[in-house]
Design a protein around this motif. Structure first.
Motif, short mmCIF file in Angstrom:
data_model
loop_
_atom_site.label_atom_id
_atom_site.label_comp_id
_atom_site.label_asym_id
_atom_site.label_seq_id
_atom_site.Cartn_x
_atom_site.Cartn_y
_atom_site.Cartn_z
N ALA A 160 0.49 21.25 102.45
CA ALA A 160 0.39 21.27 101.01
C ALA A 160 1.35 22.48 100.41
CB ALA A 160 -0.73 21.56 100.45
N LEU A 161 1.90 22.31 99.43
CA LEU A 161 2.93 23.17 98.99
C LEU A 161 2.75 23.83 97.50
CD1 LEU A 161 6.27 21.28 99.48
CD2 LEU A 161 5.69 23.15 100.76
N VAL A 162 3.06 25.03 97.31
CA VAL A 162 3.13 25.71 95.96
C VAL A 162 4.40 26.17 95.91
CG1 VAL A 162 2.34 27.08 94.31
CG2 VAL A 162 0.74 26.29 96.04
N VAL A 185 3.82 22.32 91.32
CA VAL A 185 4.90 23.14 90.81
C VAL A 185 4.57 23.95 89.50
CG1 VAL A 185 7.17 22.59 89.69
CG2 VAL A 185 6.51 21.21 91.60
N ILE A 186 4.71 25.21 89.72
CA ILE A 186 4.23 26.40 88.61
C ILE A 186 5.51 26.85 88.01
CG2 ILE A 186 3.20 28.43 87.70
CD1 ILE A 186 1.42 27.76 90.20
N GLU A 187 6.00 26.48 86.58
CA GLU A 187 7.08 26.98 85.87
C GLU A 187 6.69 28.13 84.85
OE1 GLU A 187 10.96 25.70 83.38
OE2 GLU A 187 9.49 24.30 83.84
N ALA A 188 7.36 29.19 84.89
CA ALA A 188 7.08 30.15 84.06
C ALA A 188 7.61 29.94 82.49
CB ALA A 188 7.97 31.45 84.26
N GLY A 240 -6.20 30.40 89.16
CA GLY A 240 -7.05 29.30 88.88
C GLY A 240 -6.42 28.16 89.15
N ALA A 241 -5.10 28.05 89.01
CA ALA A 241 -4.32 26.76 89.35
C ALA A 241 -4.26 26.63 90.87
CB ALA A 241 -2.83 27.10 88.55
N ILE A 242 -3.96 27.83 91.53
CA ILE A 242 -3.79 27.49 92.92
C ILE A 242 -5.34 27.19 93.70
CG2 ILE A 242 -3.56 28.95 95.32
CD1 ILE A 242 -0.95 28.51 93.51
N MET A 285 -8.68 20.48 95.68
CA MET A 285 -8.62 19.24 95.58
C MET A 285 -8.28 18.76 96.78
SD MET A 285 -6.87 18.74 91.72
CE MET A 285 -6.84 16.84 92.10
N ARG A 286 -7.40 19.67 97.56
CA ARG A 286 -6.97 19.17 98.69
C ARG A 286 -8.01 19.11 100.02
NH1 ARG A 286 -3.74 18.25 95.62
NH2 ARG A 286 -4.33 16.20 96.25
N GLU A 287 -9.07 19.71 99.98
CA GLU A 287 -10.28 19.77 100.93
C GLU A 287 -11.01 18.75 100.84
OE1 GLU A 287 -12.40 23.32 100.21
OE2 GLU A 287 -10.90 24.77 100.58
N PRO A 288 -11.34 18.23 102.08
CA PRO A 288 -12.27 17.01 102.17
C PRO A 288 -13.54 17.41 101.68
CG PRO A 288 -11.89 17.98 104.37
CD PRO A 288 -10.98 18.60 103.33
#
Length: 273
Positions: free
Chosen positions: A128-130, A216-219, A261-263, A269-272
Motif C-alpha cells: 500500500a502507498l500514501v 493521495v493527500i493534498e494540502a 485519522g486518514a492514515i 481498510m487494508r487489513e483483513p
C-alpha cells in the motif's frame, strides 16, 4: 516472503548505518513493515511525531535519502546519481535489507514520488502507498528561482526559534529537526538539482503502473500544480483522494489529527477482517 528472491534490486553497497536506517519497532501487522520516506531537504527523524501511532499497524522504519545524510557530501561525478531512478533503487535496497516482505510506503513530497515509482518498478515489494502533496508533472518549473532564498540562509541556525523565525513554526521545526546541531545536513546545490529533474520530465507513466492501494493527500496550500492530485485518483481506480483545507505542504505536521485519522482509516481498510 524473502524479498531478495523476488526482486531484481541491486545488491547494497552501503551499510544500514550509513543512511541512518532505523527500526522503530511495532506490531508485525498484516500489511508488512511501514517505511517512511521524507521530502526534499528532510530526514528520517522528521517523522518522529507519526512513528508512535503507526507502530500499531506495522513495524516502522525510517532512513535518510541519499545526499540527506550530513554535511560535506561531494557533488556526484555522474548526474544520474541525482535521478529519481537512483532513489527508487535505494528504496528497493532498503526493503531488501529489512527483509520482512512487501511493505507500506508512506511518502511526503519527494518521498511520495519515490514511493509510487518504487511501487511501479517493484510491485511485488509494496502492499500500500500514501502519497502526501506531490504531483507527477512539474514541467516548465525550475529551482533556479530558489537561489536567492537559499543564499539568505545562515551557515547554522543558532536555535529552533531562529529556524522558526525564518521558515515559520511548522517548517522551521521540520528543518531544525533535520539539521545537525543547526547546520545543514547536505548541499543546497545538490538538493536544487534533485528537484530540477522534476521540471524536465513527468511521472504519469510511473503513476499509471501503480496497482497498490494508494491514499493521495493534498494540502490546501499545495505545492502541486492545481488539479493534478485529484486527476491522479480519477485515473487510478486503486487510489483515494483527500484534500486538507488550510494545511500547508507538511500536512502531517500542519494538520496532524486529520492526517492521522486518514492514515489509520486507510490502513484499517487494508487489513483483513
Amino acid at each position: 516472503m524473502d524479498v531478495t528472491s523476488s526482486t531484481t534490486a541491486p545488491a547494497p553497497e552501503k551499510s544500514c548505518a550509513d543512511i541512518g536506517l532505523l527500526d522503530h519497532g511495532g506490531d508485525d501487522g498484516p500489511l508488512g513493515p511501514i517505511v517512511l520516506l521524507h521530502g526534499l531537504m528532510g530526514r528520517g527523524r522528521t517523522w518522529r511525531r507519526q512513528i508512535p501511532w503507526l507502530r500499531r499497524y506495522g513495524r516502522v522504519f525510517t532512513f535518510d535519502a541519499a545526499f540527506h545524510t550530513g554535511a560535506g557530501v561531494d557533488y556526484p561525478d555522474d548526474p544520474r546519481e541525482l535521478s529519481t531512478e537512483r532513489f527508487v533503487a535505494d528504496v528497493a535496497e532498503i526493503l531488501t535489507w529489512i527483509d520482512l516482505g512487501p511493505a507500506v510506503l508512506i511518502g511526503h513530497s519527494m518521498g511520495g514520488l519515490h514511493a509510487w515509482c518504487t511501487a511501479a518498478a517493484y510491485p511485488e515489494m509494496v502492499t500500500a502507498l500514501v502519497v502526501e502533496d506531490m504531483a507527477p508533472d512539474f514541467r516548465g518549473q525550475t529551482t533556479r528561482s530558489w537561489t536567492p532564498w537559499f543564499n539568505s540562509w545562515p551557515d547554522r541556525f543558532a536555535s529552533l526559534g531562529a529556524a522558526e523565525q525564518m521558515f515559520g513554526p511548522v517548517a522551521g521545526r521540520y528543518f531544525y529537526e533535520a539539521f545537525d546541531d543547526g547546520a545543514l545536513h547536505g548541499s543546497l546545490d545538490i538538493w536544487a538539482d534533485i528537484a530540477e529533474e522534476w521540471g524536465g520530465r513527468h511521472f504519469w507513466d510511473e503513476w499509471a503502473a501503480v496497482v497498490a492501494p494508494t491514499l493521495v493527500i493534498e494540502a490546501g496550500y499545495s505545492v502541486a500544480p492545481p488539479g493534478q492530485m485529484a486527476r491522479m485518483c480519477s485515473t487510478n481506480p486503486n487510489a483515494r483522494y483527500l484534500k486538507v483545507p488550510g494545511a500547508g505542504h507538511l500536512v502531517h505536521d500542519d494538520a496532524p489529527e486529520v492526517y492521522r485519522g486518514a492514515i489509520e482509516a486507510f490502513l484499517s481498510m487494508r487489513e483483513p477482517h
